[in-house]
Structures are given as C-alpha cells and as structure tokens.
Design a protein around this motif. Structure first.
Motif, PDB file in Angstrom:
ATOM      1  N   CYS A   1      51.603  42.470 -25.357  1.00 47.30           N
ATOM      2  CA  CYS A   1      52.286  43.976 -24.829  1.00 47.30           C
ATOM      3  C   CYS A   1      51.397  45.212 -25.387  1.00 47.30           C
ATOM      4  N   GLU A   2      51.270  46.103 -24.232  1.00 51.00           N
ATOM      5  CA  GLU A   2      50.362  47.223 -24.681  1.00 51.00           C
ATOM      6  C   GLU A   2      51.201  48.425 -25.419  1.00 51.00           C
ATOM      7  N   THR A   3      52.542  47.921 -25.596  1.00 54.43           N
ATOM      8  CA  THR A   3      53.473  49.436 -26.215  1.00 54.43           C
ATOM      9  C   THR A   3      53.692  48.966 -27.668  1.00 54.43           C
TER      10      THR A   3
ATOM     11  N   CYS B   1      52.437  42.878 -19.672  1.00 48.99           N
ATOM     12  CA  CYS B   1      53.798  42.247 -19.243  1.00 48.99           C
ATOM     13  C   CYS B   1      54.244  41.811 -17.919  1.00 48.99           C
TER      14      CYS B   1
ATOM     15  N   CYS C   1      57.964  44.765 -23.782  1.00 50.94           N
ATOM     16  CA  CYS C   1      58.395  46.114 -23.111  1.00 50.94           C
ATOM     17  C   CYS C   1      58.856  45.601 -21.624  1.00 50.94           C
ATOM     18  N   GLY C   2      58.094  44.552 -21.055  1.00 52.63           N
ATOM     19  CA  GLY C   2      58.217  44.029 -19.563  1.00 52.63           C
ATOM     20  C   GLY C   2      57.924  45.023 -18.550  1.00 52.63           C
ATOM     21  N   GLN C   3      57.295  46.161 -18.983  1.00 56.20           N
ATOM     22  CA  GLN C   3      57.172  47.087 -17.946  1.00 56.20           C
ATOM     23  C   GLN C   3      55.424  47.354 -18.051  1.00 56.20           C
ATOM     24  N   CYS C   4      54.689  47.357 -18.791  1.00 53.22           N
ATOM     25  CA  CYS C   4      53.279  47.411 -19.051  1.00 53.22           C
ATOM     26  C   CYS C   4      52.565  46.605 -18.234  1.00 53.22           C
TER      27      CYS C   4
END
Ligand SMILES: [Zn+2]
Length: 349
Positions: free
Chosen positions: A50-52, A63, A57-60
């Motif tokens: 994940c980048e956050t 993900c 996060c499921g959004q980046c």
C-alpha cells in the motif's frame, strides 16, 4: 481497512506482525472453501504494498491493482491460471514448472511494489515434485518475498512444507453475522439474506457468490427436488440413483459429498421440525414440506437415517466402494409410517 469480514483473529495477528515488522516469509491459510482465504491473502498483499500511511487502504493505485489481480508483484498460482493452452486446461495438480517459474520470479527484485507476494491457491494440489521444489525456496527465504499458501486440508500437504509456514486458521462465521453482512455490505433484502446466510453455514464467500449467481440456488433446488423424489421412489429407482451418484463420484468426489451434506441438512431440519425447533432449521424455504413430512416418520426413524447418511459420508472418505455405500444408504431410507396418526389417536382414547 482490511476487507475480509468476520476473521478478526487472523486479521489482528497479521496486523500485529506488520506493525512489529515481524512478518513470516511464508504463511499457510487454512480453512474451508469460501471462508475468505483468498480475500485475506489479497488484503495482506495490499497491506505490504500500500502507498498510504494506513495500509491496506484499498484505494491507492497499488491496492486497486492487487484487488483486480493486475499487480506485477502479486502472483496467484493455482489450477485456474490465465494460460489458454490445452495442457493448462487439463491440469489436475500444480506442476513443478509452475513452481520453477515462481522460483525464478522470486529471485528478481519487485517490479512496482515493495514486496513480492506469491499466493498458492489450493496448495494441497501441489504435485510431489512441485512441493519439494517449493520446499527448497521456503528453506532459503529471500528478503521482500512472501509466500501465502491457501489450503482446506493441511494433512494433504507434506509436513515439511507445513512446518516452514506460519499457520493462520480461518473459521466459518456465525450465521447471523453472515446475514448482517449480506444485508449491510451487499444490500441483499432481509428474507433472502436470512436464507443465504443459513445455507452458507457461515461461509460468507459462498453466500456472496449466491447473491449474483442464481445458478447456485437453482442447483440446490434441483438437488433437493431429486432427493425428495428419491424418498418417495421405489427400490429400482433408488438403486439407479445410487449407481448414477457412484459414477459421478469417480469423476468428482466433492460434488457427491456436497449432495450427502445437503441430504444430511434436510433430515436434520426434519428432526428439528419434529421436535418443534422450527426456528433453527437451515432450509427455511422448505418449512411446509417438512411440516407435511413429520407426520410420516417417527423420531427414531429420522435419527436412524441421519446416522446412516453420516456413516455413508465417513465410508466414502475412507475409500469404501461408492456403489455399495450408496446402495446401502438407499436401503436405509425409512418407510413411511402410514399408521402413525391412527396410533396416536388410539393412544389419546
Ligand atoms: Zn493502499
């Protein structure tokens, strides 16, 4: 946010390891089909890449790519690969060539993420050569490479492979939690959510598939109707059915076991209705049938037949002759007690 629902214990174990930087090089996710093993594996892959600041996060972009199984560093190895070759389609086990490719790829640095993650789906299907080849890789861990093996039965895996992995067990969820999840997360209306949750026996993945795939419920209806016909059929028809199931068993054991489970569920429901525990039954859409049938069978008959179905299942698992086991089961179907009502009337007098 971890997307996997109802696996709090497994999630918190992985979360703690992530935070402490103490991840294992290899995990073995053990649990029945449709319980959430693949979802959890993809979630872990997301958490690692994940980048956050709050993984996963499921959004980046990372993900999302992993969720869509399009991330270059997250590979799924199993029977249903993307290869179109005829050989790949006929495959019944995970081959040594597949594992050799994994070994080769594991030695290269990550392409776009931080970690390389290899998810082996159905690890019990590894051929002996493939398992031995994988063992070598597990014995010499490379940094930034994580293996996640998914399996329903660890006894089918070599003990040497199991011992190299950290074991994470996934259990079916309570049925009422499946119902709530279907209602809240997938917008399934409450009556259907209740039925699917009960039929899923706590396997959320099955219930979610059934919300979009009508075929699953349709198949269940067909099987139940057939079972109902067999109960009322003559000996000849019952034996023909046993022969048909036995022939199927040689091609697909799982399918025959599933039918026996369905039958077991049916007779258990009949028992519950007979003793007045209607609220606990699984096949809630068949309550009327059970109410009619309870008059035809005594409690002892229902109990005895439940034992017969369980015994048949055990014998099939122990490799007894399927034809013989199923014929004996057909002979154990209880006869309708035609006079049960008359008897009770007499008793009342
Ligand atoms: Zn992310």
């Amino acid at each position: 946010m971890w997307q996997v629902i109802g696996q709090t214990r497994a999630v918190s174990l992985l979360q703690r390891s992530l935070e402490a930087g103490s991840l294992a090089h290899a995990y073995l996710f053990i649990g029945p089909a449709h319980v959430g093993k693949m979802t959890l594996a993809l979630n872990l892959a997301q958490a690692l890449n994940c980048e956050t600041a709050e993984p996963p996060c499921g959004q980046c972009a990372s993900c999302q790519k992993i969720a869509a199984t399009k991330h270059a560093d997250v590979q799924i190895i199993g029977l249903s690969s993307n290869e179109a070759s005829a050989e790949a389609k006929l495959r019944v086990e995970i081959s040594i060539d597949q594992i050799r490719q994994v070994q080769h790829s594991a030695n290269l640095p990550p392409f776009e993420g931080r970690y390389k993650v290899f998810i082996i789906d159905g690890a019990e299907l590894l051929s002996i050569e493939a398992a031995n080849c994988l063992l070598k890789t597990l014995e010499e861990p490379v940094g930034k490479v994580i293996f996640i093996l998914l399996a329903t039965n660890e006894r089918l895996l070599p003990a040497t492979v199991v011992s190299r992995c950290q074991r994470v067990e996934l259990l079916p969820m309570p049925v009422n939690e499946v119902e709530t999840a279907l209602n809240r997360n997938w917008g399934v209306e409450s009556k259907k959510a209740e039925l699917l949750a009960k039929l899923s026996r706590g396997h959320l993945g099955w219930a979610v598939s059934a919300t979009t795939d009508d075929g699953l419920l349709q198949q269940r209806t067909e099987w139940l109707n057939r079972l109902h016909d067999i109960i009322n059929a003559d000996c000849e028809e019952r034996f023909a059915y046993a022969a048909q199931l036995a022939a199927q068993f040689s091609q697909n054991r799982g399918l025959v076991q599933e039918r026996l489970d369905l039958w077991l569920g049916w007779w258990r429901d009949l028992l519950l209705v007979k003793v007045g525990s209607t609220g606990d039954i699984t096949n809630i859409d068949r309550l009327d049938t059970f109410s009619d049938m309870t008059r035809s069978y005594s409690l002892a008959q229902i109990r005895a037949f439940i034992h017969s179905i369980q015994a048949a299942g055990d014998q099939l698992r122990q490799n007894a002759s399927p034809r013989l086991v199923l014929e004996v089961l057909m002979l154990s179907i209880p006869e309708v007690e035609k006079h049960s009502e008359e008897k009770s009337t007499v008793n009342l007098r």
